[in-house]
Design an enzyme around this catalytic site. Structure first.
Site, PDB file in Angstrom:
ATOM      1  N   ASP A  13      35.873  45.970  36.017  1.00 43.88           N
ATOM      2  CA  ASP A  13      37.156  45.153  36.831  1.00 43.88           C
ATOM      3  C   ASP A  13      36.680  44.232  37.009  1.00 43.88           C
ATOM      4  OD1 ASP A  13      39.400  44.577  38.148  1.00 43.88           O
ATOM      5  OD2 ASP A  13      39.233  46.473  39.586  1.00 43.88           O
ATOM      6  N   TRP A  14      37.516  43.069  37.392  1.00 41.81           N
ATOM      7  CA  TRP A  14      36.939  41.737  37.387  1.00 41.81           C
ATOM      8  C   TRP A  14      36.062  41.424  38.480  1.00 41.81           C
ATOM      9  CZ3 TRP A  14      39.532  42.861  33.242  1.00 41.81           C
ATOM     10  CH2 TRP A  14      39.896  42.053  32.365  1.00 41.81           C
TER      11      TRP A  14
END
Length: 737
Positions: free
Chosen positions: A225-226
């Protein structure tokens, strides 16, 4: 443009491979131009494409119902069509991989991201997510399952440690991912921010390598995930291939780690090979012409997403009915969630327009979206109601109450809407409530004030058109709940442990989550898992079970067939749900579990035999001592019906399975040793040869010490058994001391 993966791996420098696994900018992988490797473009897209840097604005794309609605369709064929449409729109926008769907389990109704997730049940989540991914990848665009795993809350999501027993993980929180991975082989799987049992998921080799790649044979790319990566080297070693977004200097850190020996070149090449293979798929995929705009499919998806919870006969609305349309959501539709999944729709329907074109409508906003109470607005709505034949009240949750990044603190609709509904009900006119929300709300306190209740969820850009068709009877509401609607928040099994404290959340309810917990506690619910009404009725008859194969040969199959009849006056859909009522077992098991379903459309009076296939996994549970799924002997019931608490037909099944001894180790109890005949024979033979007598325990003594580890018991003086005896037998049987 194409390239040979093996050639690139052989020719690329360490620095080039290091850059490859670190991403480029916010939405691209890093290519290797010198060797003909282009970048791959990623985009958010669980229910529509969000292409652009601005969270509040992106390129226009079709906004489908969010996952809470798509899940309520119980229709894998529909989700496959939605996946195909997402793939075509991705092609039009130059996107290679769509970051979705999300299939985390709805452990608590308060999770701020529940609108992005499909169900509280892993069989439903996994089946539907697999269909969506299959649809995307069938047109040459990759899918990405997220968030793997135990991302079941937004509170403290960047660092919270989810403490989950392995059995609960395997049966509930990983099971949907396992089904979707096996059925669709997504191009990507995304890890979340949280820790799992003490280790950041981005650095968790047990989850990302042992389970995902080892147990499930996943062959695609694991992406973060970012901003989820803390230690890039530890993450690579654990099995995380791609860090997103680009982090300054990360590729230099990776290259330096290879140079120093902290990271082996082989580990880097393995991650790079997976990314190169994905890139090769993207550049060689045969894709249909990309098009933007699938409004009619969005309408059909919304129709199948809506769940009719209550209807005293007021729906469908009579052709000449004068309607008081009340609620700001009729004019300002709430059709999607907030955060990274926010879509800029191609077009957007409003119920104020779609219903007014079908019935005589008087509109009153009724409440402020801010939540402030305005008596004048309520008075105006009451006046409109008094002059109408029926009231349609559009209620629900404002954007601010459910969003990525925060959880809710309660399940109630806003107080100003509750006051509005109370005033409308006092007019004596029938009130139809339509809810627009992405997560469950408490309805038990006011359901009796309504004549009908429709859970419309967040219906996407065409949700208002679909809703008008359902209200007027042009179309059938065919959605069913994929989560239990409890009477109160306090009734949910997870409530006492959500969202945790001091950076840790205990999943103390184990496998007893959702309907499994409600059933085990025999707790009343507002509406049960799987529930939903339509404008027709159905009858179930004649459950028939055909068993082939066996547990021993691992090919057990049970075909469960029912005769379903539409007993009403309209065509309609029914979701035939098949549950296994579990036999008594060596571990606590849920009363029943959903193991199969199919959605069936029937004409008035039509009957059809519906068959749902059950495999060996329908009867299995995760055995922690054996470190695998097992099936135990016993009597199982196969039940079929319309929801988890309405299962009118059932049949019995006896499974006889050779017992599996619990693997012994140095802390195994006396009872566990006595249950293993071979080990006890070996132990007794050793004791007898050494002392001339057997190791015996009387009935009364056994009752006292059965739960004591045998090795500790052997430490006590005066008996024929010694620690050396226990250790010798453990060594002989290959069990660790």
């Amino acid at each position: 443009m194409t390239f040979d993966v093996d050639h690139v791996l052989a020719e690329a420098t360490t620095e080039e491979l290091a850059a490859l696994v670190c991403g480029s900018g916010s939405w691209h992988t890093t290519g290797i131009p010198r060797l003909g490797v282009p970048p791959v473009r990623l985009a958010d897209g669980p229910h529509g494409l969000r292409v652009g840097e601005d969270l509040d604005y992106s390129e226009p794309s079709t906004c489908f119902p969010t996952a809470v609605g798509l899940g309520s369709s119980w229709n894998p064929a529909l989700l496959k069509r939605v996946g195909e449409a997402l793939g075509r729109e991705a092609t039009a926008l130059g996107v290679d991989v769509v970051l979705g769907p999300g299939l985390n389990i709805k452990r608590s109704p308060l999770c701020g991201r529940n609108f992005e997730y499909l169900s509280e049940d892993p069989f439903v989540s996994g089946s539907l997510a697999a269909a969506l991914v299959y649809g995307m990848q069938s047109v040459g665009v990759g899918g990405c399952l997220k968030h793997f795993a135990a991302n079941n809350q937004e509170t403290d999501r960047m660092r919270v440690d989810a403490v989950v027993a392995e059995r609960a993980l395997r049966e509930i929180y990983l099971a949907g991912f396992q089904r979707a991975v096996g059925a669709s082989q997504p191009w990507m799987v995304m890890c979340p921010y949280n820790r799992l049992n003490g280790t950041l998921v981005s650095q968790n080799p047990w989850l990302l390598t042992d389970v995902l790649r080892g147990d499930w044979d996943y062959r695609g790319v694991v992406v973060s995930d970012w901003g989820a990566v803390y230690d890039r080297i530890a993450a690579l070693i654990a099995g995380l291939d791609l860090e997103m977004p680009q982090a300054d200097g990360r590729e230099a850190v990776v290259a330096a780690a290879v140079e120093s020996g902290e990271l082996s070149r082989e580990v880097l090449e393995l991650a790079a090979e997976r990314l190169l293979s994905l890139t090769h798929k993207a550049v060689t995929a045969v894709r249909p012409t990309g098009v933007i705009g699938h409004h009619d499919l969005a309408r059909k998806a919304a129709l199948e997403s809506m769940v009719l919870l209550r209807n005293d006969g007021v729906l469908p609305l009579a052709p000449g009915a004068r309607v008081a349309l009340v609620g700001e959501f009729a004019r300002t539709p709430r059709y999607q969630g907030s955060g990274s999944s926010k879509v800029n729709p191609v077009e957007l329907d409003r119920l104020l327009d779609t219903l007014a074109s079908r019935r005589e409508v008087t509109f009153a906003p009724g409440f402020l979206l801010s939540g402030d109470l305005d008596d004048d607005l309520i008075d105006e709505a009451v006046t409109a109601a008094e002059l109408a034949d029926v009231v349609v009240a559009c209620l629900g949750l404002p954007d601010a109450e459910e969003t990525e990044g925060s959880d809710r603190t309660h399940m109630r609709i806003p107080d100003n809407q509750r006051a509005l509904l109370a005033s409308l009900s006092e007019t004596g006119k029938p009130v139809v409530v339509v809810l627009s929300n992405g997560a469950a709300v408490e309805v038990a306190g006011w359901t009796e004030e309504t004549s009908a209740l429709i859970e419309a969820w967040l219906g996407g850009e065409a949700g208002a058109l679909a809703l008008a068709q359902v209200l007027t009877g042009e179309a059938e509401p065919s959605g069913r709940l994929t989560e239990t609607l409890g009477v109160r928040l306090e009734d949910y099994p997870s409530t006492l442990m959500f969202p945790g404290e001091t950076g840790q959340v205990q999943y103390g309810e184990g496998v007893f989550m959702g309907y499994r917990g409600f059933d085990a506690m025999e707790r009343e619910v507002a509406y049960p898992f799987g529930f939903g009404l339509g404008y027709t009725t159905f009858r179930y008859d004649a459950l028939k079970l055909v068993e082939t194969g066996s547990v021993v040969t691992r090919d057990l199959r049970v075909a469960a067939s029912v005769t379903l009849t539409n007993t009403g006056q309209r065509a309609g859909a029914e979701v035939v749900q098949v549950y296994v009522r579990n036999a008594a077992a060596s571990v606590p098991r849920p009363v029943r579990e959903l193991r199969g379903f199919t959605k069936v459309w029937l004409e008035p009076g039509e009957s059809r035999t519906v068959t749902v296939a059950l495999g060996i996994d329908a009867f299995a549970f995760w055995s922690t001592p054996h470190e695998r799924f097992v099936v135990e002997s016993g009597d199982y019931a196969i039940e079929a019906g319309s929801h988890s608490r309405d299962l009118p037909v059932a049949g019995g099944l006896r499974l006889d399975v050779p017992s599996l001894p619990t693997p012994l180790y140095d802390e195994s109890t006396i009872a566990e040793w006595f249950a293993d005949t071979d080990a006890m024979d070996a132990l007794q033979a050793r004791v007898l040869a050494r002392t001339g007598e057997r190791f015996e325990l009387g009935e009364e003594m056994y009752a006292v010490v059965a739960g004591q580890p045998l090795r500790r018991f052997a430490q006590f003086p005066g008996g024929p058994l010694t620690v050396a005896d226990v250790d010798a037998v453990l060594a002989e049987y290959g069990r660790p001391v």
